[in-house]
Design a protein around this motif. Structure first.
Motif, PDB file in Angstrom:
ATOM      1  N   VAL A  22       0.855  -1.188   0.000  1.00  0.00           N
ATOM      2  CA  VAL A  22       0.000   0.000   0.000  1.00  0.00           C
ATOM      3  C   VAL A  22       0.889   1.235   0.000  1.00  0.00           C
ATOM      4  O   VAL A  22       1.580   1.522   0.985  1.00  0.00           O
ATOM      5  CB  VAL A  22      -0.955   0.022   1.208  1.00  0.00           C
ATOM      6  N   ILE A  23       0.896   1.949  -1.109  1.00  0.00           N
ATOM      7  CA  ILE A  23       1.650   3.195  -1.235  1.00  0.00           C
ATOM      8  C   ILE A  23       0.703   4.343  -0.914  1.00  0.00           C
ATOM      9  O   ILE A  23      -0.301   4.532  -1.593  1.00  0.00           O
ATOM     10  CB  ILE A  23       2.224   3.346  -2.659  1.00  0.00           C
ATOM     11  N   GLY A  24       1.014   5.093   0.136  1.00  0.00           N
ATOM     12  CA  GLY A  24       0.084   6.098   0.649  1.00  0.00           C
ATOM     13  C   GLY A  24      -0.772   5.484   1.735  1.00  0.00           C
ATOM     14  O   GLY A  24      -1.978   5.713   1.814  1.00  0.00           O
ATOM     15  N   CYS A  25      -0.124   4.703   2.603  1.00  0.00           N
ATOM     16  CA  CYS A  25      -0.854   3.867   3.560  1.00  0.00           C
ATOM     17  C   CYS A  25      -1.504   4.649   4.690  1.00  0.00           C
ATOM     18  O   CYS A  25      -2.389   4.128   5.369  1.00  0.00           O
ATOM     19  CB  CYS A  25       0.071   2.790   4.122  1.00  0.00           C
ATOM     20  N   THR A  26      -1.081   5.907   4.928  1.00  0.00           N
ATOM     21  CA  THR A  26      -1.642   6.656   6.058  1.00  0.00           C
ATOM     22  C   THR A  26      -2.765   7.605   5.635  1.00  0.00           C
ATOM     23  O   THR A  26      -3.369   8.255   6.478  1.00  0.00           O
ATOM     24  CB  THR A  26      -0.541   7.465   6.765  1.00  0.00           C
ATOM     25  N   GLY A  27      -3.053   7.691   4.327  1.00  0.00           N
ATOM     26  CA  GLY A  27      -4.136   8.545   3.847  1.00  0.00           C
ATOM     27  C   GLY A  27      -5.479   7.842   3.927  1.00  0.00           C
ATOM     28  O   GLY A  27      -5.576   6.671   4.320  1.00  0.00           O
ATOM     29  N   SER A  28      -6.539   8.537   3.522  1.00  0.00           N
ATOM     30  CA  SER A  28      -7.888   7.986   3.653  1.00  0.00           C
ATOM     31  C   SER A  28      -8.110   6.780   2.745  1.00  0.00           C
ATOM     32  O   SER A  28      -8.692   5.780   3.165  1.00  0.00           O
ATOM     33  CB  SER A  28      -8.927   9.075   3.355  1.00  0.00           C
ATOM     34  N   VAL A  29      -7.633   6.845   1.493  1.00  0.00           N
ATOM     35  CA  VAL A  29      -7.821   5.712   0.582  1.00  0.00           C
ATOM     36  C   VAL A  29      -6.955   4.534   1.001  1.00  0.00           C
ATOM     37  O   VAL A  29      -7.408   3.382   1.030  1.00  0.00           O
ATOM     38  CB  VAL A  29      -7.506   6.129  -0.866  1.00  0.00           C
TER      39      VAL A  29
ATOM     40  N   SER B 159      -8.497   2.750   3.850  1.00  0.00           N
ATOM     41  CA  SER B 159      -9.618   1.892   3.453  1.00  0.00           C
ATOM     42  C   SER B 159      -9.110   0.557   2.919  1.00  0.00           C
ATOM     43  O   SER B 159      -9.676  -0.506   3.216  1.00  0.00           O
ATOM     44  CB  SER B 159     -10.471   2.602   2.390  1.00  0.00           C
ATOM     45  N   ALA B 160      -8.035   0.609   2.121  1.00  0.00           N
ATOM     46  CA  ALA B 160      -7.455  -0.632   1.601  1.00  0.00           C
ATOM     47  C   ALA B 160      -6.931  -1.503   2.746  1.00  0.00           C
ATOM     48  O   ALA B 160      -7.114  -2.728   2.755  1.00  0.00           O
ATOM     49  CB  ALA B 160      -6.341  -0.310   0.624  1.00  0.00           C
ATOM     50  N   LEU B 161      -6.286  -0.871   3.710  1.00  0.00           N
ATOM     51  CA  LEU B 161      -5.772  -1.632   4.852  1.00  0.00           C
ATOM     52  C   LEU B 161      -6.904  -2.194   5.697  1.00  0.00           C
ATOM     53  O   LEU B 161      -6.769  -3.284   6.278  1.00  0.00           O
ATOM     54  CB  LEU B 161      -4.862  -0.745   5.707  1.00  0.00           C
TER      55      LEU B 161
ATOM     56  N   THR C 111       2.555  -6.897   2.868  1.00  0.00           N
ATOM     57  CA  THR C 111       3.993  -7.141   2.913  1.00  0.00           C
ATOM     58  C   THR C 111       4.828  -5.876   2.759  1.00  0.00           C
ATOM     59  O   THR C 111       6.034  -5.894   3.012  1.00  0.00           O
ATOM     60  CB  THR C 111       4.399  -8.121   1.799  1.00  0.00           C
ATOM     61  N   ALA C 112       4.197  -4.761   2.336  1.00  0.00           N
ATOM     62  CA  ALA C 112       4.950  -3.519   2.139  1.00  0.00           C
ATOM     63  C   ALA C 112       4.043  -2.318   2.377  1.00  0.00           C
ATOM     64  O   ALA C 112       2.880  -2.315   1.973  1.00  0.00           O
ATOM     65  CB  ALA C 112       5.543  -3.460   0.731  1.00  0.00           C
ATOM     66  N   LEU C 113       4.617  -1.310   3.024  1.00  0.00           N
ATOM     67  CA  LEU C 113       3.913  -0.060   3.277  1.00  0.00           C
ATOM     68  C   LEU C 113       4.805   1.100   2.856  1.00  0.00           C
ATOM     69  O   LEU C 113       6.026   1.050   3.030  1.00  0.00           O
ATOM     70  CB  LEU C 113       3.559   0.096   4.758  1.00  0.00           C
ATOM     71  N   ALA C 114       4.194   2.152   2.301  1.00  0.00           N
ATOM     72  CA  ALA C 114       4.955   3.335   1.908  1.00  0.00           C
ATOM     73  C   ALA C 114       4.174   4.578   2.288  1.00  0.00           C
ATOM     74  O   ALA C 114       2.951   4.622   2.162  1.00  0.00           O
ATOM     75  CB  ALA C 114       5.237   3.327   0.399  1.00  0.00           C
ATOM     76  N   ALA C 115       4.905   5.591   2.771  1.00  0.00           N
ATOM     77  CA  ALA C 115       4.274   6.839   3.187  1.00  0.00           C
ATOM     78  C   ALA C 115       5.273   7.975   3.027  1.00  0.00           C
ATOM     79  O   ALA C 115       6.452   7.759   2.738  1.00  0.00           O
ATOM     80  CB  ALA C 115       3.797   6.744   4.638  1.00  0.00           C
ATOM     81  N   GLU C 116       4.787   9.191   3.230  1.00  0.00           N
ATOM     82  CA  GLU C 116       5.642  10.372   3.115  1.00  0.00           C
ATOM     83  C   GLU C 116       6.593  10.450   4.302  1.00  0.00           C
ATOM     84  O   GLU C 116       7.809  10.460   4.146  1.00  0.00           O
ATOM     85  CB  GLU C 116       4.767  11.627   3.048  1.00  0.00           C
ATOM     86  N   THR C 117       6.012  10.515   5.509  1.00  0.00           N
ATOM     87  CA  THR C 117       6.838  10.657   6.711  1.00  0.00           C
ATOM     88  C   THR C 117       6.573   9.563   7.742  1.00  0.00           C
ATOM     89  O   THR C 117       7.444   9.218   8.522  1.00  0.00           O
ATOM     90  CB  THR C 117       6.601  12.022   7.385  1.00  0.00           C
TER      91      THR C 117
END
Length: 391
Positions: A11-18, A21-23, A36-42
């Motif tokens: 999930v790229i952008g895992c801390t945003g609203s969309v 929802s995926a998580l 297996t993988a998470l990506a975020a800005e900070t």
């Protein structure tokens, strides 16, 4: 049927609203989906707890500002997202971030044939018509609620038989506000969406309805259907998310409560449908639903009509539009321009472009960044009232 083994999800952008929802879908079906993988800005507050919950093997951060639990491998740098999509630990990638940082990773994921749930508008428009074949093949599953609804309505249909695609919009918080009062709108008011819980930028885009123009451009690229056949309408009830009309006079629509988890679930589990714990719309309730639709007024939503004009002009104007909008919304949220000035900045940047089309992805990203800088300069100088040519 779904595989017996769990699908490996990034999930790229895992801390945003969309991304959240995926998580939540992955959380509901741990026997089917393995994060297996998470990506975020900070990262900051949310990411450490997500790592503890899901135990991803890979974490990508652009600006590390948090301590991660042991066990996750932290990747940084411009190539980190590329490494993520290339990893054997990733089978399905959710692109839920904003901006153009992930566009090269999206292109690489398409090249590798990996499953993609796509909700990144900027990357989608930079990829342009390259998306349509991957959507029709099922590799890319649209994740924005409206595009996901169109995708579901189009499933199994011959696209040559499509008469019209209809994108619905709530109309935002100022649908009935007197026009003369729009200049006084504050960032706090504009960022408060009446229906969907979203980030500040997309909430402002909804208030100006520029987001619906961007979605029109995106629908054109996702489905390979002319923008002249795509119509944005206001539907304050937010129960109908899209409609598809066919040449024989039949119309399909997707009707559901406004819940992003539904779009995330269909994208992640396609071609299967899995149960989702949410309030359902029962047939006996249909009489009480608000199924009112209306055309958006140009005087109230001028940015929407600039987006429609960008679609008419063709490439690279959609890229210019999203870059100018990002800069203008940033300036509004920083209280440097007014709410009504957002559309004025975007229109001035689109009308002032004097360059040609750009074909390759790197050139499109460079144009996007150049356009953002020009829009910020225009907004700072408050110079949108006079035509300023740029290329």
């Amino acid at each position: 049927m779904l595989k017996n083994t769990r699908k490996k999800v990034a999930v790229i952008g895992c801390t945003g609203s969309v991304g959240s929802s995926a998580l939540d879908v992955c959380r509901s079906y741990p026997e089917i989906f393995q994060v297996t993988a998470l990506a975020a800005e900070t990262g900051r507050e949310a990411l450490p707890s997500l790592c503890r919950e899901f135990g991803p093997k890979i974490v990508v951060l652009r600006k590390p500002r948090c301590d991660l639990p042991k066990g996750a491998e932290l990747w940084q740098g411009d190539e980190a997202l590329l490494r993520l999509v290339e990893s054997d630990e990733v089978e399905h990638i959710v692109f839920a971030s904003s901006g153009v940082v992930a566009v090269k990773a999206l292109a690489r994921a398409m090249e590798l044939g990996k499953e993609i749930s796509l909700a990144n508008k900027e990357s989608a428009l930079i990829m342009g018509e390259r998306l349509a074949s991957a959507v029709r093949a099922g590799q890319i599953r649209p994740l924005d609620s409206e595009h996901n609804a169109l995708w579901q309505c189009l499933a199994g249909e011959n696209y040559d038989h499509v008469e019209r695609l209809v994108l619905t919009a709530s109309g935002g918080p100022f649908l009935r506000t007197p026009l003369e009062q729009l200049d006084a709108v504050t960032p706090e008011q504009a960022a408060s969406h009446p229906v969907w819980p979203m980030g500040r930028k997309i909430s402002v885009d909804s208030a100006t309805m520029i987001n619906k123009g961007i979605e029109l451009l995106e629908a054109r690229d996702l489905f390979g259907i002319s923008s002249e056949k795509i119509l944005p309408v206001i539907h304050p009830g937010s129960k109908v998310h899209a409609l598809v009309s066919f040449v024989d006079g039949a119309t399909k629509m997707l009707l559901s409560p406004p819940d992003m988890r539904l779009a995330a679930l269909t994208a992640l589990s396609w071609p299967m449908r899995l149960p989702l714990r949410m309030k359902k719309i029962e047939p006996v309730e249909l009489d009480g639903l608000d199924l009112h639709f209306e055309r958006p007024q140009e005087a109230r939503f001028p940015g929407l009509y600039t987006a429609i004009e960008a679609a008419r002009r063709g490439e690279p104007y959609p890229v210019i539009l999203i870059a100018a909008d990002e800069a203008a919304v940033q300036m509004f949220l920083e209280r440097k321009i007014g709410f009504a000035d957002i559309a004025k900045v975007v229109t001035a940047v689109v009308d002032g472009y004097n360059g040609g089309d750009v074909e390759d992805i790197s050139s499109r990203v460079a144009l996007y960044e150049r356009c953002r800088v020009h829009a910020l300069e225009l907004a700072n100088e408050r110079a949108w009232g006079r035509k300023k040519v740029w290329s």
